[in-house]
Enzyme design. Structure first.
Site, PDB file in Angstrom:
ATOM      1  N   HIS A 168      62.112  36.348  24.947  1.00  0.00           N
ATOM      2  CA  HIS A 168      62.086  37.472  25.469  1.00  0.00           C
ATOM      3  C   HIS A 168      62.859  37.621  26.560  1.00  0.00           C
ATOM      4  CE1 HIS A 168      59.750  40.003  23.016  1.00  0.00           C
ATOM      5  NE2 HIS A 168      58.910  39.051  22.720  1.00  0.00           N
ATOM      6  N   GLU A 185      57.682  42.193   9.305  1.00  0.00           N
ATOM      7  CA  GLU A 185      58.101  40.878  10.174  1.00  0.00           C
ATOM      8  C   GLU A 185      57.070  39.649   9.683  1.00  0.00           C
ATOM      9  OE1 GLU A 185      57.356  41.637  14.254  1.00  0.00           O
ATOM     10  OE2 GLU A 185      55.548  42.669  14.222  1.00  0.00           O
ATOM     11  N   ASP A 211      60.557  37.942  14.243  1.00  0.00           N
ATOM     12  CA  ASP A 211      59.462  37.305  13.588  1.00  0.00           C
ATOM     13  C   ASP A 211      59.736  36.825  12.327  1.00  0.00           C
ATOM     14  OD1 ASP A 211      57.524  36.877  15.757  1.00  0.00           O
ATOM     15  OD2 ASP A 211      57.233  38.961  16.098  1.00  0.00           O
ATOM     16  N   CYS A 264      64.899  46.442  13.257  1.00  0.00           N
ATOM     17  CA  CYS A 264      64.632  46.453  14.859  1.00  0.00           C
ATOM     18  C   CYS A 264      64.756  45.090  15.657  1.00  0.00           C
ATOM     19  CB  CYS A 264      63.929  47.281  15.399  1.00  0.00           C
ATOM     20  SG  CYS A 264      61.997  46.668  14.858  1.00  0.00           S
TER      21      CYS A 264
HETATM   22  C1  PEP Z   1      60.619  41.276  15.715  1.00  0.00           C
HETATM   23  O1  PEP Z   1      60.081  40.302  15.759  1.00  0.00           O
HETATM   24  O2  PEP Z   1      61.908  41.438  15.431  1.00  0.00           O
HETATM   25  C2  PEP Z   1      60.527  42.395  16.931  1.00  0.00           C
HETATM   26  C3  PEP Z   1      61.526  43.384  16.936  1.00  0.00           C
HETATM   27  O3  PEP Z   1      59.436  42.293  17.781  1.00  0.00           O
HETATM   28  P1  PEP Z   1      59.407  41.344  18.824  1.00  0.00           P
HETATM   29  O4  PEP Z   1      60.630  40.690  19.217  1.00  0.00           O
HETATM   30  O5  PEP Z   1      59.025  42.283  20.031  1.00  0.00           O
HETATM   31  O6  PEP Z   1      58.351  40.414  18.356  1.00  0.00           O
HETATM   32 MG    MG Z   2      57.861  40.987  16.333  1.00  0.00          MG
END
Ligand code: PEP
Ligand code: MG
Length: 546
Positions: A192, A434, A458, A505
């Site tokens: 993150h 995911e 993920d 996404c």
């Molecule tokens: C993902 O897993 O690609 C996603 C967009 O969600 P996050 O990165 O918040 O887990």
């Molecule tokens: Mg995710």
């Protein structure tokens, strides 16, 4: 000049001064002094400065992020005025002859222990606040700047913030008006910290290891977020070559301006939606400034971090409504709470897990806490009356989960109707793809939902069995792995067979070397960091026949 090499995870060149965040948290030496009167004066002086800082921070944060986010500074101010806390410090100085610094540190330890041993959850949460206050006082007593109050440096230099890594809640708290780059010892491309840096459009280099030494605090530095190089005390040659690289990047950005306001249409006429990912309403402006065609992923969990209790229905409703209204009819896809794994909120009291990424997170946690889940759904449906909202659910692995979600959403709708609260019944419901399980059964899932959004961050970690947070296996997280590509292709085919649209996404959506391939697979929407919207639109517009 010293050069460090890490992994560049958010491109751009930044010139600034290194500041360590957590690692620079001040500590007091044990000192017994006879001249206690002077220590009392020092303490009182520091306390007054801290009070003034907190007042200012409260006002600034209220303006930028709203009263709810600013409350913490008011709580700290009240604690600093608390007679018990103050008497405890003063007694340590007067009776035990501790230095002001040591008295603050020991009194804070005593109070934070007291708070953490209390039954009441709210009071337990105060332990961290006491520690924060003590750091503030110690920094002032030691004559050091406080991160939040750091002014921009000379000739426009700003702060390059360094740490082991930044947790999602720390990133949510960063004051980006002063910070021009992030450096970490650990981290991974899809952590993150990296996602946050890309969202904010600031350069970031991760994985610098032990060479990112706290002794570098205060050094003048240049960060190249593309090559992953970090230069300490740069010589004039390096400075000028990076200045010209920065100029080139500016020119490239300028070139992308031609795509602002244009539709994202391939050369053979296919319309693609390029949307933005955001972590909260503070990123809304970034999304709009970068000409996003909607919000493809609103990570709602950031609303739940850095606080002592979950946000109320009303608070969430206001946030979601604001997002829907700001987008003026463009779609805002809000993902329900995806907490657990790397995103923790203490009040959930989640037990420590051996494999948190495979544990109690996201939709699993929502099913376990229907009170919290239903509150969020009520807020989302209420906000749906004010704009084009869609709701998306994370970490799905089965048809049963989707059916359970549908049942709960129907219940919530009935409840709202009975209360005469307006909402949009047809609010689209989508799921994140995911997990490999979801991709493989996407034919069945497509019958039950309105859209899919592929979460490649993920999906990569679960397909390749390589933890996205763990640097030692980051080389295994190969985004181009054929298994990942096949799952994306399969998901697109299954969605389209059932007449549903599909987006991506995850961070891979902004990899323009894959844009043509994604479009050939049939992807309808790409949702990326705000700063990447125009470059992805350019790649779409340059894509020929599919
Ligand atoms: C993902 O897993 O690609 C996603 C967009 O969600 P996050 O990165 O918040 O887990
Ligand atoms: Mg995710």
């Amino acid at each position: 000049m010293v050069k460090l090499q890490g992994e560049g995870v958010s491109a751009g060149i930044a010139f600034g001064t290194i500041r360590f965040s957590r690692n620079s948290q001040p500590q007091a030496e044990k000192k017994i002094l006879q001249n206690w009167q002077q220590e009392i004066d020092l303490y009182e002086n520091a306390r007054q400065k801290a009070l003034a800082e907190l007042l200012r921070l409260h006002a600034e944060t209220t303006k930028k992020l709203g009263e709810e986010n600013a409350q913490v500074f008011e709580i700290h101010r009240m604690m600093l005025e608390d007679p018990d806390f103050n008497d405890c410090i003063l007694e340590k100085i007067e009776k035990e002859h501790f230095s002001a610094e040591y008295a603050v540190e020991t009194a804070a330890e005593q109070f934070s222990l007291l708070f953490s041993s209390m039954e009441d959850e709210y009071m337990q949460g105060r332990a961290g606040d006491v520690r924060d206050i003590s750091y503030r006082l110690l920094r002032i007593l030691q004559g050091k700047d406080v991160i939040e109050s750091m002014p921009a440096g000379n000739d426009g230099e700003k702060i390059i913030l360094a740490d082991d890594d930044f947790t999602p809640s720390e990133t949510a708290r960063l004051d980006t008006s002063h910070i021009c780059a992030l450096l970490t010892r650990e981290g991974s491309r899809n952590s993150h910290t990296a996602i946050f840096a890309r969202t904010m459009g600031i350069p970031a280099v991760i994985g610098l290891g032990e060479e990112l030494d706290p002794l570098l605090e205060g050094k003048s530095c240049i960060v190249d977020g593309e090559s992953g190089q970090v230069f300490m005390d740069p010589d004039s040659q390096t400075r000028s070559s990076l200045l010209s690289k920065q100029e080139k990047e500016k020119e490239q950005k300028q070139h992308l301006e031609a795509y602002r306001g244009r539709e994202s249409i391939t050369k053979d006429g296919r319309k693609i939606h390029i949307c933005a990912n955001i972590g909260g309403i503070r990123d809304l402006d970034l999304a709009l400034e970068n000409d996003a065609e909607g919000i493809g992923l609103f990570r709602s969990e950031f609303l739940y971090l850095e606080r002592q209790a979950p946000p109320s229905e009303e608070e969430q409703f206001q946030v979601y409504r604001k997002a829907a209204e700001a987008l003026k009819g463009k779609q805002v896809i809000i993902r329900t709470l995806d907490i657990g794994a790397d995103k923790q909120a203490e009040y959930f009291h989640l037990p420590k897990e051996e494999n948190p990424a495979l544990g109690m997170r996201a939709i699993r946690l929502c099913f376990q806490r229907p009170d919290i889940f239903r509150t969020q759904l009520r807020a989302l449906y209420r906000a749906s009356a004010f704009g084009n909202i869609a709701i998306m659910f994370p970490m799905i692995i089965s048809l049963e989960e989707v059916r359970q979600i549908r049942k709960i959403t129907l219940d919530v709708q009935k409840e709202l109707a009975a209360q005469n609260l307006p909402f949009r019944k047809e609010t689209p419901l989508g799921i994140m793809i995911e997990t490999p399980a979801a991709a493989i059964i996407s034919d069945c899932l497509a019958e039950e939902v309105d859209f899919f959004s592929i979460g490649t961050n993920d999906l990569i970690q679960y397909t390749l069995a390589a933890d996205r947070q763990n640097r030692t296996v980051s080389a295994l997280c190969d985004p181009y792995h054929e298994a990942v590509m096949r799952l994306i292709r399969l998901t697109c085919q299954n969605a389209h067979r059932k007449g549903k649209w599909v987006g991506i996404c995850g961070e891979l959506a902004s990899d323009t070397s894959l844009t043509a391939e994604f479009l050939a697979m049939g992807v309808d929407e790409l949702s990326v960091s705000p700063a990447a919207v125009l470059s992805v639109r350019a790649a779409v517009c340059e894509t020929g026949s599919l």
